[in-house]
Scaffold this motif. Structure first.
Motif, PDB file in Angstrom:
ATOM      1  N   LEU A 240     -24.277   0.852 -20.744  1.00  0.00           N
ATOM      2  CA  LEU A 240     -23.356  -0.084 -21.388  1.00  0.00           C
ATOM      3  C   LEU A 240     -24.094  -1.352 -21.822  1.00  0.00           C
ATOM      4  O   LEU A 240     -23.879  -1.867 -22.921  1.00  0.00           O
ATOM      5  CB  LEU A 240     -22.225  -0.433 -20.422  1.00  0.00           C
ATOM      6  N   ARG A 241     -24.981  -1.831 -20.957  1.00  0.00           N
ATOM      7  CA  ARG A 241     -25.758  -3.035 -21.276  1.00  0.00           C
ATOM      8  C   ARG A 241     -26.612  -2.825 -22.514  1.00  0.00           C
ATOM      9  O   ARG A 241     -26.601  -3.639 -23.448  1.00  0.00           O
ATOM     10  CB  ARG A 241     -26.647  -3.380 -20.086  1.00  0.00           C
ATOM     11  N   ASP A 242     -27.340  -1.721 -22.544  1.00  0.00           N
ATOM     12  CA  ASP A 242     -28.284  -1.490 -23.640  1.00  0.00           C
ATOM     13  C   ASP A 242     -27.567  -1.173 -24.953  1.00  0.00           C
ATOM     14  O   ASP A 242     -27.982  -1.624 -26.018  1.00  0.00           O
ATOM     15  CB  ASP A 242     -29.233  -0.341 -23.277  1.00  0.00           C
ATOM     16  N   ASP A 247     -25.511  -8.930 -22.728  1.00  0.00           N
ATOM     17  CA  ASP A 247     -25.721 -10.360 -22.460  1.00  0.00           C
ATOM     18  C   ASP A 247     -25.399 -11.208 -23.677  1.00  0.00           C
ATOM     19  O   ASP A 247     -24.749 -12.256 -23.575  1.00  0.00           O
ATOM     20  CB  ASP A 247     -27.164 -10.617 -22.005  1.00  0.00           C
ATOM     21  N   GLU A 248     -25.859 -10.758 -24.841  1.00  0.00           N
ATOM     22  CA  GLU A 248     -25.588 -11.502 -26.073  1.00  0.00           C
ATOM     23  C   GLU A 248     -24.109 -11.399 -26.453  1.00  0.00           C
ATOM     24  O   GLU A 248     -23.507 -12.365 -26.942  1.00  0.00           O
ATOM     25  CB  GLU A 248     -26.456 -10.975 -27.221  1.00  0.00           C
ATOM     26  N   LEU A 249     -23.517 -10.230 -26.206  1.00  0.00           N
ATOM     27  CA  LEU A 249     -22.112 -10.025 -26.574  1.00  0.00           C
ATOM     28  C   LEU A 249     -21.199 -10.953 -25.782  1.00  0.00           C
ATOM     29  O   LEU A 249     -20.345 -11.635 -26.364  1.00  0.00           O
ATOM     30  CB  LEU A 249     -21.735  -8.563 -26.336  1.00  0.00           C
ATOM     31  N   GLY A 257     -23.441 -15.043 -18.935  1.00  0.00           N
ATOM     32  CA  GLY A 257     -23.775 -14.736 -17.549  1.00  0.00           C
ATOM     33  C   GLY A 257     -22.853 -13.733 -16.879  1.00  0.00           C
ATOM     34  O   GLY A 257     -23.090 -13.345 -15.730  1.00  0.00           O
ATOM     35  N   LEU A 258     -21.810 -13.288 -17.563  1.00  0.00           N
ATOM     36  CA  LEU A 258     -20.890 -12.315 -16.973  1.00  0.00           C
ATOM     37  C   LEU A 258     -21.603 -10.965 -16.825  1.00  0.00           C
ATOM     38  O   LEU A 258     -22.200 -10.462 -17.773  1.00  0.00           O
ATOM     39  CB  LEU A 258     -19.651 -12.146 -17.851  1.00  0.00           C
ATOM     40  N   ARG A 259     -21.538 -10.389 -15.625  1.00  0.00           N
ATOM     41  CA  ARG A 259     -22.160  -9.095 -15.375  1.00  0.00           C
ATOM     42  C   ARG A 259     -21.123  -7.982 -15.484  1.00  0.00           C
ATOM     43  O   ARG A 259     -19.918  -8.230 -15.423  1.00  0.00           O
ATOM     44  CB  ARG A 259     -22.778  -9.058 -13.980  1.00  0.00           C
ATOM     45  N   ARG A 260     -21.606  -6.748 -15.641  1.00  0.00           N
ATOM     46  CA  ARG A 260     -20.661  -5.640 -15.716  1.00  0.00           C
ATOM     47  C   ARG A 260     -19.873  -5.504 -14.408  1.00  0.00           C
ATOM     48  O   ARG A 260     -18.670  -5.262 -14.429  1.00  0.00           O
ATOM     49  CB  ARG A 260     -21.413  -4.311 -15.984  1.00  0.00           C
ATOM     50  N   HIS A 261     -20.522  -5.690 -13.267  1.00  0.00           N
ATOM     51  CA  HIS A 261     -19.825  -5.545 -11.986  1.00  0.00           C
ATOM     52  C   HIS A 261     -18.804  -6.657 -11.765  1.00  0.00           C
ATOM     53  O   HIS A 261     -17.887  -6.509 -10.947  1.00  0.00           O
ATOM     54  CB  HIS A 261     -20.834  -5.536 -10.837  1.00  0.00           C
ATOM     55  N   ASP A 262     -18.944  -7.774 -12.500  1.00  0.00           N
ATOM     56  CA  ASP A 262     -17.968  -8.860 -12.379  1.00  0.00           C
ATOM     57  C   ASP A 262     -16.582  -8.424 -12.844  1.00  0.00           C
ATOM     58  O   ASP A 262     -15.582  -9.065 -12.497  1.00  0.00           O
ATOM     59  CB  ASP A 262     -18.422 -10.079 -13.183  1.00  0.00           C
ATOM     60  N   LEU A 263     -16.515  -7.359 -13.624  1.00  0.00           N
ATOM     61  CA  LEU A 263     -15.212  -6.861 -14.062  1.00  0.00           C
ATOM     62  C   LEU A 263     -14.401  -6.384 -12.858  1.00  0.00           C
ATOM     63  O   LEU A 263     -13.189  -6.573 -12.802  1.00  0.00           O
ATOM     64  CB  LEU A 263     -15.391  -5.714 -15.064  1.00  0.00           C
ATOM     65  N   ARG A 264     -15.062  -5.770 -11.900  1.00  0.00           N
ATOM     66  CA  ARG A 264     -14.379  -5.325 -10.672  1.00  0.00           C
ATOM     67  C   ARG A 264     -13.905  -6.533  -9.866  1.00  0.00           C
ATOM     68  O   ARG A 264     -12.778  -6.549  -9.354  1.00  0.00           O
ATOM     69  CB  ARG A 264     -15.336  -4.456  -9.860  1.00  0.00           C
ATOM     70  N   HIS A 265     -14.760  -7.560  -9.768  1.00  0.00           N
ATOM     71  CA  HIS A 265     -14.358  -8.788  -9.080  1.00  0.00           C
ATOM     72  C   HIS A 265     -13.138  -9.406  -9.769  1.00  0.00           C
ATOM     73  O   HIS A 265     -12.235  -9.919  -9.108  1.00  0.00           O
ATOM     74  CB  HIS A 265     -15.515  -9.793  -9.089  1.00  0.00           C
TER      75      HIS A 265
END
Length: 322
Positions: A240-242, A247-249, A257-265
């Motif tokens: 998903l990142r690549d 990061d740019e999106l 700075g939002l990470r993919r795992h932050d969606l679960r948080h």
């Protein structure tokens, strides 16, 4: 001298030589489908380049500390954790082989303190509208990427758990999704196993997610994967990142700075902000302990605004009664 003469391993062996001699013995008890790969990578890419030519008996706590200092400057916390765990396990084997009296990694410096005096920033928690914007931007690249974002956030699910969902896991009669497996590529094959904690859990379907689930389940066999990537593979956080330039999106959407795992948080925090009891939130997340769930919850603007509204109402009531 008599002890040394009875050893089958050279007492002056280097870490490189010892690692070759024990093979995968240091991975006993480690999950071979996921954790083992991280430990092997940590050993190969960081431990052996830094300490491999050193004799086991010469690896001191000071040398370990200096190696960790260098790794901390360029690697994430999870990468560092895997690297230190691999070194610890290898040297534990050396202790059992009577090559060293004690594992020096276990005496390493405590690193719980921040290396600078800056105050930590509050954790960024996106709102449901923010997640919808991220999903729309990802869907412009591939619709499956946008669906993955929505499922991760509104089910408060790990990426591997989203990959493990089947069409039949969506129960429209009770409006819940059952999460009972995770699916991820690793060790040259697709791995399917129970979720972390080894317990199935049921997550309620929230209205913003309903259109996505309707589209993914309508007229589809119950045994089919609920979501796959554009080439039919599991969508991992790295993919998903690549694929999206994550990061740019997110930075372009004001969520730097939002990470993919932050969606679960975020999903966990939304449930808590809505007044869902913490033991229910803990079940939704699949945590064995409520204390683990507390670490997932973050005070965001919504919670602060709700607190202000309640306080203002209390002050008005107090003023009227006086």
């Amino acid at each position: 001298m008599r002890t040394s003469s009875n050893r089958t391993i050279d007492p002056l062996i280097t870490l490189n030589g010892y690692t070759r001699s024990i093979g995968d013995r240091f991975l006993r008890g480690v999950d071979p489908t996921s954790t083992a790969a991280g430990y092997r990578a940590g050993l190969r890419l960081r431990v052996l380049p830094a300490l491999g030519d050193t004799r086991l008996r010469d690896i001191t706590t000071g040398r370990v500390d200096r190696a960790i200092d260098s790794w901390e400057t360029t690697h994430s916390r999870s990468t560092l954790k895997n690297t230190i765990a691999a070194l610890t396990r290898v040297l534990d084997e050396a202790v059992r082989d009577d090559l060293i009296p004690r594992n020096p990694v276990r005496d390493r410096a405590d690193r719980r303190y921040r290396p600078n005096t800056e105050l930590p920033h509050a954790k960024l928690i996106p709102t449901p509208d923010d997640v919808a914007r991220i999903a729309a931007a990802c869907a412009d690249i591939r619709r499956s990427y946008g669906d993955h974002v929505m499922l991760s956030a509104f089910l408060a699910a790990r990426s591997s758990e989203v990959g493990g969902l089947l069409v039949g896991d969506v129960d429209w009669a009770s409006k819940v999704v059952t999460i009972e497996r995770q699916c991820f590529p690793g060790a040259g094959r697709l791995n399917i196993k129970p979720p972390k904690g080894r317990r199935a859990r049921r997550v309620p379907i929230i209205e913003p997610l309903e259109p996505v689930l309707r589209r993914l389940t309508t007229r589809r066999s119950r045994n089919l994967p609920l979501l796959r990537g554009p080439r039919g593979g599991v969508i991992t956080t790295a993919a998903l990142r690549d694929a999206t330039g994550w990061d740019e999106l997110v930075a372009s959407l004001g969520l730097r700075g939002l990470r993919r795992h932050d969606l679960r948080h975020a999903g966990a925090t939304w449930f808590a902000n809505a007044g869902v009891p913490i033991h229910v939130v803990s079940h939704i997340l699949g945590h064995a302990s409520v204390e683990t769930t507390r670490a997932y919850l973050h005070t965001d603007d919504t919670a602060l605004q709700n607190a202000a509204a309640r306080m203002n109402e209390h002050l008005r009531e107090a003023a009227m009664s006086s």
